[in-house]
Scaffold this motif. Structure first.
Motif, PDB file in Angstrom:
ATOM      1  N   MET A   1       0.815  -1.224   0.000  1.00 38.14           N
ATOM      2  CA  MET A   1       0.000   0.000   0.000  1.00 38.14           C
ATOM      3  C   MET A   1       0.848   1.273   0.000  1.00 38.14           C
ATOM      4  SD  MET A   1      -3.024  -1.064   2.672  1.00 38.14           S
ATOM      5  CE  MET A   1      -3.847   0.507   2.436  1.00 38.14           C
ATOM      6  N   GLY A   2       2.027   1.225   0.576  1.00 43.66           N
ATOM      7  CA  GLY A   2       2.769   2.485   0.690  1.00 43.66           C
ATOM      8  C   GLY A   2       4.257   2.308   0.630  1.00 43.66           C
ATOM      9  N   TRP A   3       4.728   1.519  -0.273  1.00 41.17           N
ATOM     10  CA  TRP A   3       6.156   1.240  -0.316  1.00 41.17           C
ATOM     11  C   TRP A   3       6.985   2.451  -0.700  1.00 41.17           C
ATOM     12  CZ3 TRP A   3       8.949   1.674  -4.873  1.00 41.17           C
ATOM     13  CH2 TRP A   3       8.199   1.812  -6.041  1.00 41.17           C
ATOM     14  N   ARG A   4       6.334   3.458  -1.333  1.00 38.67           N
ATOM     15  CA  ARG A   4       7.076   4.665  -1.704  1.00 38.67           C
ATOM     16  C   ARG A   4       7.283   5.613  -0.508  1.00 38.67           C
ATOM     17  NH1 ARG A   4       4.275   6.282  -7.499  1.00 38.67           N
ATOM     18  NH2 ARG A   4       4.891   4.381  -8.626  1.00 38.67           N
ATOM     19  N   LEU A   5       6.637   5.325   0.599  1.00 38.71           N
ATOM     20  CA  LEU A   5       6.788   6.098   1.848  1.00 38.71           C
ATOM     21  C   LEU A   5       6.283   7.538   1.736  1.00 38.71           C
ATOM     22  CD1 LEU A   5      10.296   4.881   3.099  1.00 38.71           C
ATOM     23  CD2 LEU A   5       8.040   3.967   3.631  1.00 38.71           C
ATOM     24  N   ASP A   6       5.365   7.770   0.767  1.00 38.94           N
ATOM     25  CA  ASP A   6       4.785   9.116   0.688  1.00 38.94           C
ATOM     26  C   ASP A   6       4.055   9.483   1.973  1.00 38.94           C
ATOM     27  OD1 ASP A   6       5.791   9.279  -1.821  1.00 38.94           O
ATOM     28  OD2 ASP A   6       3.907   8.788  -2.850  1.00 38.94           O
ATOM     29  N   TRP A   7       3.389   8.500   2.549  1.00 42.01           N
ATOM     30  CA  TRP A   7       2.642   8.743   3.780  1.00 42.01           C
ATOM     31  C   TRP A   7       3.581   9.137   4.931  1.00 42.01           C
ATOM     32  CZ3 TRP A   7       3.851   5.894   8.050  1.00 42.01           C
ATOM     33  CH2 TRP A   7       4.636   4.738   7.844  1.00 42.01           C
ATOM     34  N   LEU A   8       4.781   8.505   4.954  1.00 43.96           N
ATOM     35  CA  LEU A   8       5.719   8.811   6.033  1.00 43.96           C
ATOM     36  C   LEU A   8       6.237  10.243   5.921  1.00 43.96           C
ATOM     37  CD1 LEU A   8       7.207   7.678   8.465  1.00 43.96           C
ATOM     38  CD2 LEU A   8       9.020   6.899   6.926  1.00 43.96           C
TER      39      LEU A   8
ATOM     40  N   GLY B   1       4.597  12.714   4.562  1.00 46.42           N
ATOM     41  CA  GLY B   1       3.498  13.580   4.986  1.00 46.42           C
ATOM     42  C   GLY B   1       3.345  13.624   6.492  1.00 46.42           C
ATOM     43  N   TRP B   2       3.568  12.473   7.144  1.00 47.07           N
ATOM     44  CA  TRP B   2       3.457  12.419   8.613  1.00 47.07           C
ATOM     45  C   TRP B   2       4.531  13.280   9.267  1.00 47.07           C
ATOM     46  CZ3 TRP B   2       6.658  10.307  12.479  1.00 47.07           C
ATOM     47  CH2 TRP B   2       6.064  10.176  13.742  1.00 47.07           C
ATOM     48  N   PHE B   3       5.770  13.155   8.759  1.00 52.86           N
ATOM     49  CA  PHE B   3       6.859  13.980   9.298  1.00 52.86           C
ATOM     50  C   PHE B   3       6.575  15.465   9.085  1.00 52.86           C
ATOM     51  CE2 PHE B   3       9.838  10.228   9.051  1.00 52.86           C
ATOM     52  CZ  PHE B   3      10.098  10.200  10.400  1.00 52.86           C
ATOM     53  N   LYS B   4       6.049  15.796   7.919  1.00 56.88           N
ATOM     54  CA  LYS B   4       5.738  17.189   7.626  1.00 56.88           C
ATOM     55  C   LYS B   4       4.654  17.709   8.556  1.00 56.88           C
ATOM     56  CE  LYS B   4       4.310  20.250   3.862  1.00 56.88           C
ATOM     57  NZ  LYS B   4       3.905  20.324   2.427  1.00 56.88           N
ATOM     58  N   GLY B   5       3.622  16.880   8.786  1.00 56.84           N
ATOM     59  CA  GLY B   5       2.557  17.283   9.701  1.00 56.84           C
ATOM     60  C   GLY B   5       3.067  17.487  11.117  1.00 56.84           C
ATOM     61  N   CYS B   6       3.923  16.564  11.586  1.00 54.68           N
ATOM     62  CA  CYS B   6       4.496  16.696  12.935  1.00 54.68           C
ATOM     63  C   CYS B   6       5.349  17.957  13.045  1.00 54.68           C
ATOM     64  CB  CYS B   6       5.329  15.461  13.281  1.00 54.68           C
ATOM     65  SG  CYS B   6       4.355  13.967  13.544  1.00 54.68           S
TER      66      CYS B   6
END
Length: 216
Positions: free
Chosen positions: A24-31, A33-38
């Motif tokens: 589902m997220g091997w490109r780590l785009d979600w990670l 985004g999470w770091f950016k949000g934090c």
């Protein structure tokens, strides 16, 4: 075998979850985004803290030796009850006091280290004025009598209060001066002088001067 089987089951579930995550997220785009949000939340929190600190600092005044920082005038409203007017920084505060003596608490911010070397002046803020009885029994009965807090910051975001709780603050420290056991008398006027060593009261009229004289 029991624990080996449980370990194998948990390991299999973990591998399955890892496989799902990779699909589902091997490109780590979600990670990212999470770091950016934090990071944005951290910046927002820091901005709010700096804003609150700025609001607190603007309430303090530099400690100088250019005359009194406050003038207190007392008017007797009833036996051992006084209307107090405290004039400071161009404003007047009206407080009801009970008792035989009054005390004034002053919060102080002291700059240290590099901040002191840069020439920053220590600052002060009038914090509280209290009335007190001479007899301990009456003081207890009145629960410390009436008192007047002289600034409106709640304790949970009080910069001076937080600094006072630190063991080793950097650049700035919390200190306090207290003027204690000053007599209350009708029409008495007192000045409060302030320097780096502390606060000193002074009588401004004959009534205050007479009240300061020892009995007898």
């Amino acid at each position: 075998m029991q624990y080996l089987g449980l370990a194998a089951l948990l390991g299999s579930v973990g591998l399955a979850l890892l496989f799902v995550m990779a699909r589902m997220g091997w490109r780590l785009d979600w990670l990212l985004g999470w770091f950016k949000g934090c990071f944005l939340i951290m910046l927002l929190s820091l901005s709010a803290l700096l804003g609150l600190a700025a609001w607190e600092l603007q309430q303090f005044r530099p400690i100088t030796q250019q005359g009194p920082v406050a003038v207190l005038e007392l008017t007797e409203a009833a036996p051992q009850r006084y209307a107090a007017t405290l004039a400071a920084n161009g404003t007047k505060r009206h407080v009801q006091l009970e008792g035989d003596t009054w005390e004034l608490q002053i919060q102080v911010l002291r700059w240290t280290g590099l901040a002191k070397a840069l020439g920053l002046s220590d600052g002060y803020r009038l914090a509280r004025i209290n009335g007190r009885y001479v007899t301990l029994e009456k003081q207890r009965g009145r629960n410390a009598a009436l008192s007047g807090r002289l600034y409106g910051t709640p304790q949970w975001r009080d910069l001076w209060h937080w600094l006072d709780g630190l063991d080793n603050p950097q650049f700035i420290e919390a200190d306090a001066f207290v003027v204690r056991y000053m007599p209350m008398a009708d029409k008495a006027r007192f000045a409060i002088d302030l320097d780096a060593a502390g606060a000193k009261p002074a009588a401004l009229n004959p009534v205050a001067l007479h009240a300061l004289k020892p009995a007898g």
